[in-house]
Design a protein around this motif. Structure first.
Motif, mmCIF file in Angstrom:
data_model
loop_
_atom_site.group_PDB
_atom_site.id
_atom_site.type_symbol
_atom_site.label_atom_id
_atom_site.label_comp_id
_atom_site.label_asym_id
_atom_site.label_seq_id
_atom_site.Cartn_x
_atom_site.Cartn_y
_atom_site.Cartn_z
ATOM 1 N N GLY A 1 59.266 -21.700 52.847
ATOM 2 C CA GLY A 1 58.178 -21.665 51.956
ATOM 3 C C GLY A 1 58.246 -22.243 51.127
ATOM 4 N N LEU A 2 59.492 -22.865 50.567
ATOM 5 C CA LEU A 2 59.283 -22.677 48.474
ATOM 6 C C LEU A 2 60.025 -24.114 48.726
ATOM 7 N N PRO A 3 59.883 -25.632 48.186
ATOM 8 C CA PRO A 3 58.931 -24.926 46.606
ATOM 9 C C PRO A 3 57.387 -24.739 47.018
ATOM 10 N N GLY A 4 56.623 -24.949 48.451
ATOM 11 C CA GLY A 4 55.044 -25.041 48.006
ATOM 12 C C GLY A 4 54.459 -24.119 48.497
ATOM 13 N N PHE B 1 48.550 -24.941 42.246
ATOM 14 C CA PHE B 1 47.518 -25.986 41.994
ATOM 15 C C PHE B 1 46.704 -25.806 43.073
ATOM 16 N N PRO B 2 45.875 -24.681 43.631
ATOM 17 C CA PRO B 2 44.389 -24.689 44.729
ATOM 18 C C PRO B 2 43.185 -25.869 44.757
ATOM 19 N N GLU B 3 44.195 -27.082 43.911
ATOM 20 C CA GLU B 3 43.314 -27.734 44.076
ATOM 21 C C GLU B 3 43.973 -29.050 44.595
ATOM 22 N N VAL B 4 45.181 -28.648 45.384
ATOM 23 C CA VAL B 4 45.707 -29.982 45.763
ATOM 24 C C VAL B 4 46.918 -28.878 46.685
ATOM 25 N N LYS B 5 46.351 -30.656 48.263
ATOM 26 C CA LYS B 5 46.640 -30.180 49.401
ATOM 27 C C LYS B 5 47.949 -29.883 49.380
ATOM 28 N N LYS C 1 56.927 -20.748 61.620
ATOM 29 C CA LYS C 1 56.305 -19.980 62.506
ATOM 30 C C LYS C 1 55.553 -18.642 61.130
ATOM 31 N N ALA C 2 56.787 -19.107 60.008
ATOM 32 C CA ALA C 2 56.626 -17.430 59.272
ATOM 33 C C ALA C 2 55.434 -18.289 58.026
ATOM 34 N N VAL C 3 55.728 -19.688 57.735
ATOM 35 C CA VAL C 3 55.138 -20.473 57.187
ATOM 36 C C VAL C 3 53.823 -19.825 57.111
ATOM 37 N N GLN C 4 53.734 -20.699 58.522
ATOM 38 C CA GLN C 4 52.164 -20.659 58.551
ATOM 39 C C GLN C 4 51.125 -19.145 58.321
ATOM 40 N N ASP C 5 52.235 -18.202 58.545
ATOM 41 C CA ASP C 5 51.431 -16.654 59.095
ATOM 42 C C ASP C 5 51.209 -16.068 57.173
ATOM 43 N N MET C 6 51.833 -16.750 56.527
ATOM 44 C CA MET C 6 51.897 -16.335 54.930
ATOM 45 C C MET C 6 51.069 -17.386 54.604
ATOM 46 N N ALA C 7 50.470 -18.238 54.582
ATOM 47 C CA ALA C 7 49.451 -19.407 53.736
ATOM 48 C C ALA C 7 47.592 -18.491 54.487
ATOM 49 N N GLU C 8 48.511 -18.329 56.132
ATOM 50 C CA GLU C 8 47.053 -17.968 57.052
ATOM 51 C C GLU C 8 47.118 -15.995 55.473
ATOM 52 N N THR C 9 47.972 -15.330 55.709
ATOM 53 C CA THR C 9 47.838 -13.874 55.071
ATOM 54 C C THR C 9 46.853 -13.971 54.087
ATOM 55 N N HIS D 1 45.660 -16.279 52.357
ATOM 56 C CA HIS D 1 44.289 -17.151 52.365
ATOM 57 C C HIS D 1 44.303 -18.558 51.540
ATOM 58 N N LEU D 2 45.944 -19.465 51.593
ATOM 59 C CA LEU D 2 45.916 -20.596 51.029
ATOM 60 C C LEU D 2 45.655 -21.861 51.987
ATOM 61 N N THR D 3 44.288 -22.096 51.865
ATOM 62 C CA THR D 3 43.704 -23.236 52.731
ATOM 63 C C THR D 3 43.659 -24.381 52.348
ATOM 64 N N ASN D 4 44.563 -24.808 51.241
ATOM 65 C CA ASN D 4 44.757 -25.683 50.866
ATOM 66 C C ASN D 4 46.829 -25.981 51.733
ATOM 67 N N VAL D 5 47.183 -25.060 52.475
ATOM 68 C CA VAL D 5 48.667 -25.384 52.886
ATOM 69 C C VAL D 5 48.375 -25.909 54.216
ATOM 70 N N THR D 6 49.197 -27.280 54.842
ATOM 71 C CA THR D 6 49.420 -27.425 56.297
ATOM 72 C C THR D 6 50.656 -27.121 56.416
ATOM 73 N N ALA D 7 51.336 -26.497 57.556
ATOM 74 C CA ALA D 7 52.893 -26.099 57.650
ATOM 75 C C ALA D 7 53.133 -26.861 59.989
ATOM 76 N N GLU D 8 54.292 -28.212 59.531
ATOM 77 C CA GLU D 8 54.788 -28.762 60.523
ATOM 78 C C GLU D 8 55.899 -28.198 61.197
ATOM 79 N N GLN D 9 55.948 -28.339 61.498
ATOM 80 C CA GLN D 9 57.813 -28.483 62.119
ATOM 81 C C GLN D 9 57.878 -29.778 62.952
ATOM 82 N N ILE D 10 58.730 -30.473 61.641
ATOM 83 C CA ILE D 10 58.909 -32.601 61.871
ATOM 84 C C ILE D 10 60.056 -32.531 61.067
#
Length: 206
Positions: free
Chosen positions: A75-78, A85-89, A101-109, A111-120
């Motif tokens: 999840g670095l630097p994202g 920058f909470p107003e940036v996606k 999976k770790a990044v998604q869990d941390m973003a959820e914990t 409450h970073l609603t401006n973050v999505t993460a994908e294995q790609i």
């Protein structure tokens, strides 16, 4: 987290809480996954979180804009940038599913609603972004071929659209090899810690 307060005194109480929580969550995940070298965990705030925020010393992402973090790992630097920058996606991608999976869990914990993460892989994406960020995943010439077509058309993109790439050492040869019009900013201009002596942000405008 005094280090972040020192360099980013404008942080809100919520952002301070999120950065403290990020450090806790990152350490917990690192026990399981080795997101960074275990020997480096004690330097997490300086060498990983603050280093990620070095990009914010070079660019202020426009509110409502979108950022792609390529090869995000843990999840670095994202993630640090998403807190700042909470107003940036932010869309964080990596080819390793466990790390995503770790990044998604941390973003959820956090409450970073401006973050999505994908294995790609970046080359497989179809979406377009205003900005691309990364921490030294490959030589600039190679990396740029992966992301060159991931930008929004100029008419739609933010005015300072481009690549903001965290690298270290003497980059003269690497930039020449890439043939790109790159600007280099020394992070030692902003951060006094020895770690930043050779650390840079390479900017390649669209």
């Amino acid at each position: 987290m005094n280090l972040l307060d020192h360099y980013f005194p404008q942080l809100t109480d919520q952002q301070r809480r999120q950065f403290a929580q990020l450090e806790t969550e990152f350490r917990n995940w690192n026990e399981r996954l080795n997101l960074i070298a275990r020997s480096d965990v004690d330097n997490l705030a300086e060498r990983h979180i603050l280093h990620s925020l070095g990009i914010a010393r070079v660019v202020a992402f426009a509110p409502g804009s979108s950022v792609l973090d390529v090869g995000t790992g843990g999840g670095l630097p994202g993630l640090p940038l998403a807190i700042l920058f909470p107003e940036v996606k932010f869309h964080l991608v990596d080819s390793i599913g466990k790390k995503i999976k770790a990044v998604q869990d941390m973003a959820e914990t956090l409450h970073l609603t401006n973050v999505t993460a994908e294995q790609i892989r970046a080359e497989q994406l179809s979406a377009k972004y205003d900005y691309i960020v990364s921490r030294a995943v490959a030589r600039l010439a190679t990396f740029h071929t992966w992301i060159a077509h991931r930008y929004k058309p100029r008419a739609e993109a933010a005015s300072n659209s481009g690549l903001y790439y965290l690298k270290g050492g003497d980059l003269t040869e690497e930039i020449a090899e890439s043939g790109l019009q790159a600007q280099v900013t020394d992070l030692s201009d902003f951060f006094v810690e020895d770690f930043f002596e050779t650390k840079k942000v390479v900017v390649v405008p669209v």
